[in-house]
Design an enzyme around this catalytic site. Structure first.
Site, PDB file in Angstrom:
ATOM      1  N   PRO A   1      35.302  47.266  57.706  1.00  0.00           N
ATOM      2  CA  PRO A   1      36.510  47.960  57.223  1.00  0.00           C
ATOM      3  C   PRO A   1      36.924  47.515  55.822  1.00  0.00           C
ATOM      4  CG  PRO A   1      37.038  46.469  59.055  1.00  0.00           C
ATOM      5  CD  PRO A   1      35.550  46.478  58.918  1.00  0.00           C
TER       6      PRO A   1
ATOM      7  N   GLU B   1      35.457  39.151  64.231  1.00  0.00           N
ATOM      8  CA  GLU B   1      36.284  39.059  63.023  1.00  0.00           C
ATOM      9  C   GLU B   1      35.485  39.352  61.753  1.00  0.00           C
ATOM     10  OE1 GLU B   1      39.714  38.653  62.656  1.00  0.00           O
ATOM     11  OE2 GLU B   1      39.424  39.219  64.748  1.00  0.00           O
TER      12      GLU B   1
ATOM     13  N   ARG C   1      21.069  64.251  57.445  1.00  0.00           N
ATOM     14  CA  ARG C   1      21.135  65.712  57.296  1.00  0.00           C
ATOM     15  C   ARG C   1      20.960  66.160  55.840  1.00  0.00           C
ATOM     16  NH1 ARG C   1      25.715  68.132  56.417  1.00  0.00           N
ATOM     17  NH2 ARG C   1      25.546  69.709  58.032  1.00  0.00           N
TER      18      ARG C   1
ATOM     19  N   ASP D   1      28.377  73.003  52.872  1.00  0.00           N
ATOM     20  CA  ASP D   1      29.237  72.164  53.715  1.00  0.00           C
ATOM     21  C   ASP D   1      30.556  71.851  53.034  1.00  0.00           C
ATOM     22  OD1 ASP D   1      27.483  71.735  55.755  1.00  0.00           O
ATOM     23  OD2 ASP D   1      26.728  69.834  54.977  1.00  0.00           O
TER      24      ASP D   1
HETATM   25  N1  ADE Z   1      33.636  48.039  61.521  1.00  0.00           N
HETATM   26  C1  ADE Z   1      34.888  48.012  62.037  1.00  0.00           C
HETATM   27  N2  ADE Z   1      35.660  48.936  61.486  1.00  0.00           N
HETATM   28  C2  ADE Z   1      34.898  49.593  60.576  1.00  0.00           C
HETATM   29  C3  ADE Z   1      35.125  50.647  59.668  1.00  0.00           C
HETATM   30  N3  ADE Z   1      36.317  51.244  59.560  1.00  0.00           N
HETATM   31  N4  ADE Z   1      34.105  51.051  58.891  1.00  0.00           N
HETATM   32  C4  ADE Z   1      32.903  50.450  58.961  1.00  0.00           C
HETATM   33  N5  ADE Z   1      32.627  49.452  59.799  1.00  0.00           N
HETATM   34  C5  ADE Z   1      33.609  49.011  60.596  1.00  0.00           C
END
Ligand code: ADE
Length: 246
Positions: A90, A117, A155, A170
């Protein structure tokens, strides 16, 4: 194109990669996708892949040794040179259609799925060449994020979709959302298909679709218009119709 996925829960990937477009792309040899279990590269008795964070705090952190060993051994076996080694996290840069296009331009990429984590920072600093997030939310498993990336990238490999045109029309591929689509029946519960689509006039149909794409984008995702390719005439038309072309 070859994609190596390093993860802790291979079963989360096996079935989805064996369906529909991804299955066809693999069977036709257009995408070679290999799944590797990071745990196989942990050599202690319990194949430990995580440990407590230095300095304390909640959760567990993925240890660097098995991830480095997995990535290096797979690179060596496949004869890969400097390929993109991408962490799914994230904290990465936001995934988009243009990032998918960029990745589809590489003959070989490696995706590493995180858990708990996250990764020991040395994986980010000294092994990964890129970090990607699929959105501003936290998933419990990087495998779901890897599937999103693999689907969007595969794709785009030439020959994977039935017609080369379908990827280029697309949503997002030209910076706009896609125009509305209709199929049979011509009238369903009293709701008719827009007559222009039945006219056989390809010029008018293309123009209607372009206007619909602009309208839809202006209403639903106006921020996209800032980077979309819109000509002066279209800008004028949007202003006349009270749509802000930005
Ligand atoms: N792992 C946990 N959350 C994630 C996200 N939003 N994007 C990529 N990998 C992740």
């Amino acid at each position: 194109m070859r994609i190596d996925i390093l993860c802790l829960f291979p079963d989360m990937l096996v079935a989805p990669l064996d369906q529909s477009m991804l299955k066809r792309a693999r069977e036709r040899g257009l995408a070679h996708i290999a799944i590797h279990n990071i745990r196989d590269y942990a050599h202690d008795k319990h194949h430990t892949v995580d440990d407590y964070p230095y300095g304390g705090g909640p959760g567990m952190v993925l240890r660097p040794e098995p991830i480095f060993e997995a990535a290096e051994s797979i690179k060596q076996q496949s004869g890969a040179g400097d390929i993109p080694v991408i962490l799914l996290t994230p904290q990465g840069r936001l995934f988009s259609q243009s990032v998918a296009q960029e990745l589809a331009g590489h003959p070989h990429i490696m995706l590493i799925c995180g858990h708990y984590e996250g990764f020991d920072e040395r994986v980010c600093e000294h092994l990964a060449t890129d970090e990607i997030s699929i959105g501003d939310y936290v998933l419990s498993a990087g495998e779901s994020a890897a599937l999103v990336v693999v689907d969007a990238v595969v794709r785009l490999i030439p020959g994977v979709l039935g017609s080369e045109d379908s990827a280029s029309s697309d949503s997002h591929s030209n910076g706009l959302l896609e125009y509305p689509q209709y199929t049979r029946p011509q009238v369903f519960r009293g709701w008719a298909v827009p007559p222009v689509l039945l006219s056989g006039n390809h010029g008018e149909i293309a123009q209607w679709r372009r206007c619909q794409a602009l309208l839809r984008t202006a209403r639903r995702r106006p921020e996209l218009l800032r980077n979309a390719n819109i000509c002066d005439e279209e800008r004028k038309w949007m202003l006349e119709n009270s749509l802000n072309p930005r």
